[in-house]
Design a protein around this motif. Sequence first.
Motif: not given
Length: 321
Positions: A248-249, A252, A255, A306, A309-310, A313
Amino acid sequence: METRQLGSTGHEVAPIGLGCMGMSWGYAESQRDDTSSVEVIRRALDAGPVLLDTADAYGDGHNETLVGRALAGRRDDAVVATKTGIVVQDLATRTLGRNGSPEHIRHSADSSLRRLGVDVIDLYYLHRVDPLVPLDESWGALADLVREGKVRHLGLSEVTREQAATAHRAHPVAAVQSELSLWTRDPLDPRTGISGWCADNGAAFVPFAPLGRGFLTGRYRSADAFEAGDFRATNPRFGGEALAANLRIVAVVEEVAARHGATAAQVALAWTLTRGDHVVPIPGTKQLRYLAANTAAADIRLSARDLADLDAAPAAVGSRY
């Protein structure tokens, strides 16, 4: 070329250094190729001055010898960092111990100088604090090496804020090395994290494994991806349910990478660089193509979106070791 100040050393270095450990042991050892690794190191020096990171424990001296070969005729293009304090008890099984005694430190420094083929070590780390030797004794022996001209600056690896402060009172800590990546963010904790201590005390923070031991590149999606003997084959984060959760990390990171036309590895490295101007990550690689991509990560400018979002994570599942 953009550079960063390497703590209190006075050295300006490329924002992304080169970790050399994996060239000798730990990861995919069947692919070890000393000639190719020397070429990778020399290509890294073309963007110099670059921080090269090795240790006497990596391959029980092999990695320092390898770095020494690459440094021949190129000494001024590198800031050379190596370490003492971890001893190899069994090379085949990579069984390690600790020895922070002054006698061992002095002997190790002389051996490292010989293998590296240099007159002075730019940055010499205590690789781990030896619980059987007071830190003051180990640090005092390291400070003696500075006074003798064998070492220019001192660093610590994997220490607490309290340990760093204890050492710093006796002799300046120029750098602290610890693991930092999007799946290991402990050093950023505002209360206990060592990165903040470094920023407050004029020391560099040098993240190792900034790509999550390769996991954040997106190349490893199964525990079967590793050969027998590869450290990651038995690492808790790379197995079973933990690996599935940790992807899942990666999702991210991928993306965000797609927005920039970049690789996941480049975005993961760019993220570490946003953690402060005192941060100089040292990703490792044995391949020229990955070296070039890693170096180019310094040119990526992550937006506020960005970073949000990171930073959001999920945390990694599984212990580091």
